[in-house]
Design a protein around this motif. Structure first.
Motif, mmCIF file in Angstrom:
data_model
loop_
_atom_site.group_PDB
_atom_site.id
_atom_site.type_symbol
_atom_site.label_atom_id
_atom_site.label_comp_id
_atom_site.label_asym_id
_atom_site.label_seq_id
_atom_site.Cartn_x
_atom_site.Cartn_y
_atom_site.Cartn_z
ATOM 1 N N VAL A 248 0.870 -1.184 0.000
ATOM 2 C CA VAL A 248 0.000 0.000 0.000
ATOM 3 C C VAL A 248 0.899 1.224 0.000
ATOM 4 O O VAL A 248 1.815 1.329 0.822
ATOM 5 C CB VAL A 248 -0.936 0.048 1.229
ATOM 6 C CG1 VAL A 248 -1.719 1.359 1.250
ATOM 7 C CG2 VAL A 248 -1.892 -1.132 1.235
ATOM 8 N N ILE A 263 -7.282 4.695 3.184
ATOM 9 C CA ILE A 263 -6.911 3.721 2.147
ATOM 10 C C ILE A 263 -6.172 2.543 2.766
ATOM 11 O O ILE A 263 -6.467 1.375 2.496
ATOM 12 C CB ILE A 263 -6.047 4.404 1.073
ATOM 13 C CG1 ILE A 263 -6.898 5.376 0.243
ATOM 14 C CG2 ILE A 263 -5.377 3.369 0.171
ATOM 15 C CD1 ILE A 263 -6.105 6.210 -0.737
ATOM 16 N N SER A 534 -10.613 1.163 -1.835
ATOM 17 C CA SER A 534 -9.391 0.497 -1.418
ATOM 18 C C SER A 534 -9.684 -0.945 -1.007
ATOM 19 O O SER A 534 -8.921 -1.865 -1.336
ATOM 20 C CB SER A 534 -8.760 1.257 -0.242
ATOM 21 O OG SER A 534 -7.616 0.590 0.236
#
Length: 608
Positions: A248, A263, A534
């Motif tokens: 990420v 997210i 996400s």
């Protein structure tokens, strides 16, 4: 095994994979080198004697490699082929390295550095017969392509090697005994070339017999075992825990941290759910989150770091379109899939010519789960002109990719509706004093200011705009959809609007479980604008991995990165935010856009 043919990368996932013949046979280490991936054709350049891959390989064996160790190992050759072929824009070679097979020496390095002198001696007129033979160096411990080392892994392709960890130092024979120890003969040129080409042909031909070999070794090839080196017939396919990382990259610090953390935490929730449901038996998914701070240098550094980690099979992020631009090629070169839950710049999927109607996908490893600006800006323009009766717009961008793209789309769409653009301004992303822009807009008679940036600057802009003229609205894209915007902008911001690709989770029945689980987990940050997307992006990577992964082992992954990319392209499921899937350009199949209006300090969906 060396393969030079179209779709040769299939061998990395089939019979020669960790769960195929390569894993079932009683061999300490295997190295498979292919000319291209499983989804790409090989190349035979017009006018060249050999294919691109074989020509480069023969050149390395015949001429040697400068600065390479005395022995040319499989790892050394792979690194050379990767660098040389990628530099020429040719198909990218692939490899799978089990245990210490990368240290297998194929030939001695024939490179002879030029030295001042009267000329070549008699030894330079002949070549060593051993250069055509395979040399078996002492066993060493070296990380394989599928087994990440304990320490920080190297970037793929690995840096130039030195004769240390993988390759033993070879002492050059003295002049007195060189003829005895290393007998030299000159092989005719055509014959030497036939040796390499015929070897490749035999390997390719042998591939057709692998299913039969699997049947001999492991019954039907689906559940075999090996002796384990002790004749016990121990089952080597006993289920073991395999950890797979999903990267990420998002701003986890700074002004955009609330969006970035949403997210990250939503991706983490998707991983927790997959593990709890045993989505892929024997596999544990984990998140590796890196802070890109919303700046280009950090984004590029994160991309390089994630590529180097061989346990990372895909990446969720980034938040910012400009950051995505510097990451795209890094991921593409490594066949590593990225799915952004927030980028809306059309050029990321459609190419730079999209405004002229020319669509060309730049990188097939890039996907997104949100609508792009070709859908967002027209929705805002239509609402402002038709529903809100606005006729004169002043536009502002912050010189960033996302902002400039959104503003350009809005200008075109608002004009097509019948509205007029009465002025525009380009400001730095860090600006918080908009007194000049506010004066310009009010003096131009604008009844709406369209801002293409993010909430951290849009909030102060809205507050200053309404203080100067209460009748002027501020509008923007999904970047201003944040509770922080409402707090900073104040009470006078009621009536401001923004657009959002798809919807926010709160308005969707499909997101009820996501919201409940997110709150129950106790994350410190809200899932915010992009949390649902996400979650869906992470789920897409997990589902793609599941479709490829057959049997867990101790290495990551049996499904290579390129295979995962192809599988992501074909995902199709109902997610938190609706239907999840991607078109040929990598855009979300759902291009639904919702208009939100600020009312009582909260964003509320409106009917168009």
């Amino acid at each position: 095994m060396i393969l030079d043919c179209c779709w040769s990368g299939l061998a990395l996932h089939g019979a020669m994979s960790a769960t195929g013949l390569g894993g079932l046979s009683d061999i300490g280490g295997t190295f498979v080198l292919t000319a291209t991936s499983e989804t790409r054709t090989a190349l035979a350049p017009p006018g060249e004697t050999y294919t691109a891959f074989t020509g480069e390989l023969i050149g390395a064996l015949e001429k040697g490699l400068p600065e390479a160790p005395p022995l040319l190992t499989m790892t050394t050759l792979y690194r050379h082929l990767y660098d040389a072929l990628v530099a020429k824009g040719r198909p990218t070679p692939q490899q799978r390295n089990g245990n210490t097979a990368g240290a297998i020496a194929v030939a001695r390095n024939r490179h002879r550095p030029s030295v001042p002198g009267p000329g070549p001696g008699p030894e330079d007129a002949v070549t060593s017969a051993t250069e055509e033979a395979s040399v078996d160096p002492p066993p060493v411990d070296s990380p394989s392509a599928e087994e990440p080392p304990d320490e920080k892994p190297s970037v793929d392709p690995p840096p130039d090697d030195a004769p240390s960890a993988e390759e033993p130092s070879v002492e050059k024979p003295s002049d007195e005994d060189s003829s005895a120890r290393w007998p030299r003969v000159r092989l005719p040129g055509p014959r030497r070339r036939r040796t390499v080409v015929m070897a490749s042909a035999l390997v390719v031909a042998a591939l057709g017999s692998l299913p039969a070999a699997l049947n001999l070794i492991g019954g039907d090839g689906s559940d075999g075992g090996s002796s384990g080196g002790n004749g016990s017939g121990a089952d080597t396919k006993a289920k073991s825990s395999l950890t797979v990382m999903i990267g990420v990259s998002a701003p986890l610090s700074g002004d955009l941290a609330s969006l970035g953390r949403g997210i990250r935490d939503s991706a983490d929730l998707a991983v927790k759910k997959a593990n709890a449901d045993n989505a892929v038996p024997g596999v544990t998914f984990k998140i590796r989150a890196l802070d890109d701070k919303g700046d280009l240098a950090s984004g590029r550094r994160n991309a390089t770091e994630l590529v180097a980690d061989r346990s990372v099979v895909g990446v969720v992020g980034p938040l910012n379109g400009a950051v995505a631009q510097v990451m795209q090629k890094v991921f593409y070169d490594a066949h590593l899939t990225q799915i952004s839950p927030s980028n809306s710049d059309p050029a990321l999927t459609l190419g730079d010519g999209w405004q002229q109607g020319t669509f060309a996908r730049p990188y097939n490893t890039y996907f997104r789960t949100v609508a792009n600006d070709t859908a967002q800006a027209p929705a805002a323009a239509r609402y402002l002109y038709v529903k809100s009766k606005r006729r004169k717009a002043f536009v502002i961008d912050d010189k960033q990719t996302y902002s400039a793209s959104l503003v350009q789309s809005f200008k075109k769409a608002f004009g097509e509706e019948g509205g007029a653009i009465v002025g525009e301004s380009h400001v730095d992303a860090g600006r918080r004093d908009f007194s000049t822009q506010v004066s310009q807009a009010v003096n131009a008679g604008a009844d709406v200011v369209y801002y293409g940036g993010l909430y951290d600057a849009a909030g102060p802009l809205s507050k200053q705009l309404h203080a100067a003229s209460s009748g002027v609205l501020l509008a923007g894209g999904d970047g201003i959809f944040s509770d922080t915007y409402a707090t900073v902008a104040g009470d006078g911001a009621d009536g401001d609007i923004c657009t959002m690709g798809g919807a926010v989770p709160d308005s969707l029945p499909s997101a009820e479980t996501f919201i409940k689980d997110y709150k129950a987990t106790g994350y410190n940050s809200s899932y915010s604008s992009y949390g649902g997307y996400s979650y869906d992006a992470t789920s897409a990577l997990i589902q793609a991995f599941k479709s490829l992964h057959v049997d867990p082992s101790d290495t990551v992954p049996s499904a290579k990165r390129e295979s995962l990319r192809a599988a992501v392209q074909n995902v199709d499921f109902d997610g938190v935010m609706g239907k999840v899937g991607f078109d040929a350009n990598g855009d979300a199949v759902s291009q639904t856009v919702t208009v939100y209006r600020l009312s009582g300090g909260a964003w509320k969906a409106v009917q168009e």
